[in-house]
Design a protein around this motif. Structure first.
Motif, short mmCIF file in Angstrom:
data_model
loop_
_atom_site.label_atom_id
_atom_site.label_comp_id
_atom_site.label_asym_id
_atom_site.label_seq_id
_atom_site.Cartn_x
_atom_site.Cartn_y
_atom_site.Cartn_z
N VAL A 10 0.84 -1.20 0.00
CA VAL A 10 0.00 0.00 0.00
C VAL A 10 0.88 1.25 0.00
O VAL A 10 0.59 2.22 -0.69
CB VAL A 10 -0.95 -0.01 1.23
N PHE A 11 1.95 1.23 0.77
CA PHE A 11 2.88 2.36 0.83
C PHE A 11 4.19 1.94 0.20
O PHE A 11 4.67 0.84 0.40
CB PHE A 11 3.13 2.76 2.28
N LYS A 12 4.76 2.86 -0.59
CA LYS A 12 6.04 2.60 -1.24
C LYS A 12 7.05 3.61 -0.77
O LYS A 12 6.73 4.78 -0.57
CB LYS A 12 5.88 2.77 -2.76
N TYR A 21 7.59 7.53 2.97
CA TYR A 21 6.68 6.64 2.25
C TYR A 21 5.56 7.45 1.61
O TYR A 21 5.16 8.49 2.10
CB TYR A 21 6.10 5.60 3.20
N TYR A 23 1.69 6.88 -0.93
CA TYR A 23 0.69 5.90 -1.39
C TYR A 23 1.16 5.26 -2.69
O TYR A 23 1.72 5.91 -3.56
CB TYR A 23 -0.65 6.58 -1.64
N ASN A 24 0.88 4.00 -2.83
CA ASN A 24 1.25 3.26 -4.03
C ASN A 24 0.01 3.16 -4.93
O ASN A 24 -0.95 2.47 -4.60
CB ASN A 24 1.75 1.86 -3.65
N ASN A 27 -1.53 -0.40 -6.00
CA ASN A 27 -2.34 -1.19 -5.07
C ASN A 27 -3.74 -0.58 -5.03
O ASN A 27 -3.88 0.63 -4.97
CB ASN A 27 -1.69 -1.16 -3.68
N GLY A 30 -4.12 1.64 -2.02
CA GLY A 30 -3.34 2.85 -2.20
C GLY A 30 -4.03 3.84 -3.12
O GLY A 30 -4.05 5.05 -2.85
N LEU A 33 -6.90 5.40 -1.25
CA LEU A 33 -6.42 6.43 -0.32
C LEU A 33 -6.04 7.72 -1.05
O LEU A 33 -6.27 8.82 -0.54
CB LEU A 33 -5.23 5.90 0.48
N ILE A 34 -5.48 7.61 -2.24
CA ILE A 34 -5.16 8.79 -3.04
C ILE A 34 -6.43 9.54 -3.40
O ILE A 34 -6.52 10.77 -3.25
CB ILE A 34 -4.36 8.40 -4.30
#
Length: 107
Positions: A10-12, A21, A23-24, A27, A30, A33-34
């Motif tokens: 989820v986090f990169k 980190y 948001y990815n 995913n 992620g 969440l964005i």
């Protein structure tokens, strides 16, 4: 190759700058969440614009610093309270203000 991959975190970790980190977007969580972060930011900015206190109630100007009217009224009150004036008592006879202030009631 599909855009979303459940195996992605989820986090990169970002590759540039400080080790932090983000948001990815690959995913699904992620990406969700964005989108939620952007929607919340837009709603907050729009609500701040529509509930601006300066538009609903403009600020009143500072009161005038002309104290002459206040001083005149205070002077009038002071002279009125210091000079004896005739008042009418409950019996209907005129008395001075000093005499009416010192009168005591008897039962």
């Amino acid at each position: 190759m599909p855009f979303f991959d459940d195996d992605e975190p989820v986090f990169k970790k970002q590759k540039w700058g400080e080790p932090r980190y983000a948001y990815n977007p690959r995913n699904p969580v992620g990406m969700f969440l964005i989108v939620v972060s952007l929607v919340v930011a837009v709603v907050v900015l729009v609500s701040m614009r529509h509930k601006s206190p300066t538009e609903s109630k403009p600020y009143a100007p500072y009161p005038s610093t002309d104290y002459s009217a206040l001083l005149r009224s205070l002077e009038a009150q002071r002279t009125a309270s210091s000079s004896p004036t005739a008042t009418v008592s409950a019996t209907g006879t005129p008395r001075s203000a000093a005499a009416s202030a010192t009168t005591t009631l008897s039962p």
